[in-house]
Design a protein around this motif. Structure first.
Motif, PDB file in Angstrom:
ATOM      1  N   SER A  45       0.847  -1.104  -0.145  1.00  0.00           N
ATOM      2  CA  SER A  45       0.209   0.123  -0.145  1.00  0.00           C
ATOM      3  C   SER A  45       1.127   1.298   0.041  1.00  0.00           C
ATOM      4  CB  SER A  45      -0.875   0.062   1.299  1.00  0.00           C
ATOM      5  OG  SER A  45      -1.764  -0.970   1.132  1.00  0.00           O
ATOM      6  N   ILE A  46       1.948   1.174   0.844  1.00  0.00           N
ATOM      7  CA  ILE A  46       2.761   2.547   0.789  1.00  0.00           C
ATOM      8  C   ILE A  46       3.573   2.430  -0.473  1.00  0.00           C
ATOM      9  CG2 ILE A  46       4.955   3.384   1.817  1.00  0.00           C
ATOM     10  CD1 ILE A  46       3.979   1.909   4.346  1.00  0.00           C
ATOM     11  N   ALA A  47       3.941   1.354  -1.047  1.00  0.00           N
ATOM     12  CA  ALA A  47       4.541   1.276  -2.370  1.00  0.00           C
ATOM     13  C   ALA A  47       3.731   1.972  -3.448  1.00  0.00           C
ATOM     14  CB  ALA A  47       5.090   0.057  -2.623  1.00  0.00           C
ATOM     15  N   TRP A  48       2.747   1.510  -3.348  1.00  0.00           N
ATOM     16  CA  TRP A  48       1.619   2.255  -4.444  1.00  0.00           C
ATOM     17  C   TRP A  48       1.501   3.580  -4.389  1.00  0.00           C
ATOM     18  CZ3 TRP A  48      -4.060   2.283  -3.914  1.00  0.00           C
ATOM     19  CH2 TRP A  48      -4.804   2.594  -5.225  1.00  0.00           C
ATOM     20  N   ARG A  49       1.182   4.156  -3.103  1.00  0.00           N
ATOM     21  CA  ARG A  49       0.914   5.487  -2.961  1.00  0.00           C
ATOM     22  C   ARG A  49       2.302   6.188  -3.141  1.00  0.00           C
ATOM     23  NH1 ARG A  49      -4.048   6.192  -3.500  1.00  0.00           N
ATOM     24  NH2 ARG A  49      -5.457   6.150  -1.826  1.00  0.00           N
ATOM     25  N   LEU A  50       3.526   5.756  -2.777  1.00  0.00           N
ATOM     26  CA  LEU A  50       4.514   6.584  -3.310  1.00  0.00           C
ATOM     27  C   LEU A  50       4.962   6.694  -4.744  1.00  0.00           C
ATOM     28  CD1 LEU A  50       7.011   5.570  -0.327  1.00  0.00           C
ATOM     29  CD2 LEU A  50       6.188   7.782  -0.931  1.00  0.00           C
ATOM     30  N   ALA A  51       4.604   5.392  -5.402  1.00  0.00           N
ATOM     31  CA  ALA A  51       4.936   5.381  -6.941  1.00  0.00           C
ATOM     32  C   ALA A  51       3.841   6.295  -7.568  1.00  0.00           C
ATOM     33  CB  ALA A  51       4.591   3.976  -7.492  1.00  0.00           C
ATOM     34  N   GLN A  52       2.821   6.490  -6.967  1.00  0.00           N
ATOM     35  CA  GLN A  52       1.656   7.358  -7.585  1.00  0.00           C
ATOM     36  C   GLN A  52       2.142   8.939  -7.476  1.00  0.00           C
ATOM     37  OE1 GLN A  52      -1.798   6.218  -5.165  1.00  0.00           O
ATOM     38  NE2 GLN A  52      -2.906   6.009  -7.135  1.00  0.00           N
ATOM     39  N   ALA A  53       3.065   9.077  -6.464  1.00  0.00           N
ATOM     40  CA  ALA A  53       3.632  10.581  -6.071  1.00  0.00           C
ATOM     41  C   ALA A  53       4.723  10.606  -7.076  1.00  0.00           C
ATOM     42  CB  ALA A  53       3.904  10.570  -4.799  1.00  0.00           C
ATOM     43  N   GLY A  54       5.211   9.868  -7.692  1.00  0.00           N
ATOM     44  CA  GLY A  54       6.404   9.742  -8.681  1.00  0.00           C
ATOM     45  C   GLY A  54       7.620   9.454  -8.234  1.00  0.00           C
ATOM     46  N   LEU A 108      -7.843   1.646  -6.141  1.00  0.00           N
ATOM     47  CA  LEU A 108      -7.183   0.181  -6.568  1.00  0.00           C
ATOM     48  C   LEU A 108      -8.040  -0.479  -7.413  1.00  0.00           C
ATOM     49  CD1 LEU A 108      -5.149  -1.591  -5.442  1.00  0.00           C
ATOM     50  CD2 LEU A 108      -6.725  -2.280  -3.557  1.00  0.00           C
ATOM     51  N   GLU A 109      -9.206  -0.658  -7.520  1.00  0.00           N
ATOM     52  CA  GLU A 109     -10.026  -1.254  -8.631  1.00  0.00           C
ATOM     53  C   GLU A 109      -9.671  -0.910  -9.851  1.00  0.00           C
ATOM     54  OE1 GLU A 109     -13.517  -3.588  -5.899  1.00  0.00           O
ATOM     55  OE2 GLU A 109     -13.767  -1.902  -7.129  1.00  0.00           O
ATOM     56  N   ALA A 110      -9.632   0.573  -9.945  1.00  0.00           N
ATOM     57  CA  ALA A 110      -9.390   1.161 -11.308  1.00  0.00           C
ATOM     58  C   ALA A 110      -8.010   1.058 -11.677  1.00  0.00           C
ATOM     59  CB  ALA A 110      -9.635   2.774 -11.072  1.00  0.00           C
ATOM     60  N   ALA A 111      -6.939   0.992 -10.616  1.00  0.00           N
ATOM     61  CA  ALA A 111      -5.776   0.813 -11.183  1.00  0.00           C
ATOM     62  C   ALA A 111      -5.202  -0.638 -11.400  1.00  0.00           C
ATOM     63  CB  ALA A 111      -4.811   1.081  -9.974  1.00  0.00           C
ATOM     64  N   SER A 112      -6.215  -1.675 -10.845  1.00  0.00           N
ATOM     65  CA  SER A 112      -5.687  -3.118 -11.173  1.00  0.00           C
ATOM     66  C   SER A 112      -6.522  -3.543 -11.960  1.00  0.00           C
ATOM     67  CB  SER A 112      -5.680  -4.060  -9.719  1.00  0.00           C
ATOM     68  OG  SER A 112      -6.901  -3.686  -8.945  1.00  0.00           O
ATOM     69  N   GLY A 113      -7.830  -3.296 -12.242  1.00  0.00           N
ATOM     70  CA  GLY A 113      -8.673  -3.879 -13.085  1.00  0.00           C
ATOM     71  C   GLY A 113      -9.274  -5.071 -12.249  1.00  0.00           C
ATOM     72  N   GLU A 192      -0.777  -5.941  -8.828  1.00  0.00           N
ATOM     73  CA  GLU A 192      -1.185  -5.322 -10.124  1.00  0.00           C
ATOM     74  C   GLU A 192      -1.001  -3.796 -10.149  1.00  0.00           C
ATOM     75  OE1 GLU A 192      -1.529  -7.183 -12.754  1.00  0.00           O
ATOM     76  OE2 GLU A 192      -1.118  -8.803 -11.318  1.00  0.00           O
ATOM     77  N   ALA A 193      -1.517  -3.024  -9.405  1.00  0.00           N
ATOM     78  CA  ALA A 193      -1.632  -1.687  -9.350  1.00  0.00           C
ATOM     79  C   ALA A 193      -0.044  -1.347  -8.904  1.00  0.00           C
ATOM     80  CB  ALA A 193      -2.392  -1.054  -7.925  1.00  0.00           C
ATOM     81  N   CYS A 194       0.544  -1.971  -8.053  1.00  0.00           N
ATOM     82  CA  CYS A 194       2.177  -1.671  -7.933  1.00  0.00           C
ATOM     83  C   CYS A 194       2.890  -1.753  -9.227  1.00  0.00           C
ATOM     84  CB  CYS A 194       2.539  -2.325  -6.709  1.00  0.00           C
ATOM     85  SG  CYS A 194       2.328  -1.935  -5.029  1.00  0.00           S
ATOM     86  N   ARG A 195       2.765  -3.030  -9.862  1.00  0.00           N
ATOM     87  CA  ARG A 195       3.489  -2.955 -11.166  1.00  0.00           C
ATOM     88  C   ARG A 195       2.947  -2.204 -12.206  1.00  0.00           C
ATOM     89  NH1 ARG A 195       3.443  -9.623 -11.340  1.00  0.00           N
ATOM     90  NH2 ARG A 195       5.413  -9.782 -10.562  1.00  0.00           N
ATOM     91  N   ALA A 196       1.826  -1.759 -12.352  1.00  0.00           N
ATOM     92  CA  ALA A 196       1.330  -0.728 -13.133  1.00  0.00           C
ATOM     93  C   ALA A 196       1.969   0.635 -12.918  1.00  0.00           C
ATOM     94  CB  ALA A 196      -0.270  -0.659 -13.411  1.00  0.00           C
ATOM     95  N   ALA A 197       2.483   0.845 -11.506  1.00  0.00           N
ATOM     96  CA  ALA A 197       2.969   2.126 -11.460  1.00  0.00           C
ATOM     97  C   ALA A 197       4.401   2.010 -11.391  1.00  0.00           C
ATOM     98  CB  ALA A 197       2.262   2.237  -9.892  1.00  0.00           C
ATOM     99  N   GLY A 198       4.951   0.976 -11.611  1.00  0.00           N
ATOM    100  CA  GLY A 198       6.659   0.878 -11.887  1.00  0.00           C
ATOM    101  C   GLY A 198       7.115   0.363 -10.701  1.00  0.00           C
ATOM    102  N   VAL A 199       6.343  -0.115  -9.744  1.00  0.00           N
ATOM    103  CA  VAL A 199       7.009  -0.689  -8.617  1.00  0.00           C
ATOM    104  C   VAL A 199       7.789  -1.877  -8.911  1.00  0.00           C
ATOM    105  CG1 VAL A 199       6.883  -1.551  -5.933  1.00  0.00           C
ATOM    106  CG2 VAL A 199       5.573   0.374  -7.092  1.00  0.00           C
ATOM    107  N   ALA A 200       9.076  -2.131  -8.303  1.00  0.00           N
ATOM    108  CA  ALA A 200       9.731  -3.429  -8.623  1.00  0.00           C
ATOM    109  C   ALA A 200       9.491  -4.257  -7.201  1.00  0.00           C
ATOM    110  CB  ALA A 200      11.224  -3.213  -8.678  1.00  0.00           C
ATOM    111  N   LEU A 201       8.986  -5.325  -7.668  1.00  0.00           N
ATOM    112  CA  LEU A 201       8.572  -6.275  -6.370  1.00  0.00           C
ATOM    113  C   LEU A 201       9.509  -7.511  -6.248  1.00  0.00           C
ATOM    114  CD1 LEU A 201       4.816  -6.779  -6.961  1.00  0.00           C
ATOM    115  CD2 LEU A 201       6.059  -5.017  -5.365  1.00  0.00           C
ATOM    116  N   VAL A 202      10.373  -7.576  -5.489  1.00  0.00           N
ATOM    117  CA  VAL A 202      11.416  -8.554  -5.326  1.00  0.00           C
ATOM    118  C   VAL A 202      11.120  -9.622  -4.035  1.00  0.00           C
ATOM    119  CG1 VAL A 202      13.886  -9.026  -4.966  1.00  0.00           C
ATOM    120  CG2 VAL A 202      13.047  -6.844  -5.944  1.00  0.00           C
ATOM    121  N   GLU A 203      10.974 -10.802  -4.477  1.00  0.00           N
ATOM    122  CA  GLU A 203      10.477 -11.841  -3.622  1.00  0.00           C
ATOM    123  C   GLU A 203      11.743 -12.893  -3.250  1.00  0.00           C
ATOM    124  OE1 GLU A 203       5.922 -12.949  -4.368  1.00  0.00           O
ATOM    125  OE2 GLU A 203       7.502 -13.458  -5.957  1.00  0.00           O
ATOM    126  N   ASN A 204      11.585 -13.676  -2.018  1.00  0.00           N
ATOM    127  CA  ASN A 204      12.650 -14.693  -1.699  1.00  0.00           C
ATOM    128  C   ASN A 204      13.941 -13.976  -1.530  1.00  0.00           C
ATOM    129  OD1 ASN A 204      10.815 -17.005  -1.703  1.00  0.00           O
ATOM    130  ND2 ASN A 204      10.641 -16.500  -3.948  1.00  0.00           N
TER     131      ASN A 204
END
Length: 408
Positions: A45-54, A108-113, A192-204
């Motif tokens: 949630s924080i990542a998405w909001r920060l990505a929205q802020a540029g 969130l629903e609009a950004a992710s579909g 989906e919203a994070c990815r669309a906003a350009g957030v890099a998600l690194v797992e493991n």
């Protein structure tokens, strides 16, 4: 925990109600404006909001997205039903976040579909017998004194609203403004919203150390390398106080509280519920896909994983006590998770050292508090200050003498 499901695909033990979508691992970038430790609800949630802020953002998760508390939760947005003695300081933050949820949901629903199964049916808190009625009346009086919207209803009215309940239900409190979401859908939408906003998600990729330069935190060292960042946000849930990342002077008073839950599959013959239903033993949340999620035990046992016979018995017996139809419902899944609980059951938000921000300790209110937490931390990173409603939840409140200074 969830990782057992791959070895026992035919068994519901240890599984969770997830979207099941496969996501390729993203390589760790060398640099980002913000690096977030923890790929759960709060971190995303924080990542998405920060990505929205540029801002450019990377989220680093020790296991897989949502594998901590986020996919183990019930998804309750229930400040009224949750309100109890001692929680008055948290109530303004909780109500503020509930007011933010409709807008958060729409974005969130609009950004992710994706639909997140946002339900506004309210909560019914039940009592059986004189002792429980007296305790429920005490709780109802507390709600009214605190300005929480709640309505006392007789047992017959409870059963009119929920015909599947046992006739032995004596009384109830209806909390009409309590809402709920489906955690599996929210997490899928945030990915989906994070990815669309350009957030890099690194797992493991467990974080092993904080990078420091010139007296401030300047990035993360992980098992896969180093990412430099202007700001690091620690949002690792129950693990936020673990791993030796922080010096003793910045130790976070956060511990895991284990919870076990299960999902039951309803049919036309078994019937279902229209509202979230709470008793002194369990809570039950009907979802739009035909499941009822029953939760959750509270076990102060550290990071001891797994599902126990005693835990499942307590859930099933607690549910059966008011909802006899569960005897015919198929057990779809059972799982356990770890709530991130602070010493006063309220979140810890804010900057604790130059370049280092924390957002953790949400206890059992992670979903309720996600919008206000994300907005507060995004404001802190982008403007240097959190909104007033969040400012009382800093780590400083746990310092020796803080309570005496606050009451002076």
């Amino acid at each position: 925990m969830g990782r057992h499901s791959g070895r026992h695909a035919a068994s519901p033990i240890g599984t969770r109600r997830t979207s099941g979508s496969a996501r390729p691992t993203v390589p760790l970038p060398a640099r980002a404006d913000v690096a977030i430790v923890g790929g759960g609800l709060i971190g995303l949630s924080i990542a998405w909001r920060l990505a929205q802020a540029g801002r450019s953002v990377v989220v680093v998760e020790r296991e897989t997205i949502g594998s901590g508390a986020s996919l183990a939760a019930t998804g309750m947005l229930a400040p009224a039903a949750e309100h109890e003695p001692g929680s008055d300081p948290l109530l303004p933050l909780a109500l503020d976040s509930l007011r933010r949820w409709p807008g958060f949901r729409a974005e969130l629903e609009a950004a992710s579909g994706l639909d997140i199964d946002y339900r506004e049916d309210g909560t019914l808190v039940l009592a059986i017998g004189r002792d429980e009625v007296e305790r429920l009346r005490f709780r109802f009086d507390l709600q009214r004194r605190s300005g929480v919207v709640a309505e006392w209803i007789a047992g017959a009215d409870v059963r009119r609203r929920e015909p599947a309940l046992r006739p032995s239900v004596t009384a109830g409190v209806f909390c009409p403004l309590d809402h709920q979401v489906d955690p599996s859908r929210v997490m899928a939408a945030l990915v989906e919203a994070c990815r669309a906003a350009g957030v890099a998600l690194v797992e493991n990729s467990p974080v092993v150390a904080l990078e420091r330069t010139g007296g401030r935190v300047a990035g993360l060292r992980t098992a896969d390398g180093v990412v430099l960042a202007e700001t690091v946000v620690l949002a690792a849930g129950a693990w936020s106080g673990e791993g030796g990342l922080l010096p003793q002077s910045l130790a976070l008073p956060v511990r895991p509280l284990k919870g076990q839950s299960l999902a039951l599959k309803t049919t036309a013959r078994t019937g279902t519920l229209s509202h979230m239903v709470w008793t002194e033993q369990v809570h039950m949340a009907p979802k739009s896909d035909g499941h009822i999620v029953v939760g959750a035990t509270v076990e102060d046992c550290g990071f001891r994983p797994g599902v126990t016979a005693g835990g499942l018995y307590a859930l099933l017996e607690g549910a059966r006590r008011v909802l006899p139809g569960i005897e015919e419902m198929e057990v779809e899944a059972v799982w356990s998770g770890f709530r991130p609980t602070s010493d006063d059951d309220a979140p810890i938000l804010g900057e604790i050292a130059p370049g280092l921000v924390v957002a953790t300790g949400h206890h059992r209110n992670g979903y309720l508090l996600a919008p206000v937490t994300a907005d507060a931390i995004a404001a802190l990173v982008t403007t240097g200050a959190m909104p007033a409603v969040a400012q009382d939840f800093s780590l400083a409140r746990f310092a020796p003498g803080a309570e005496l200074r606050a009451s002076a």
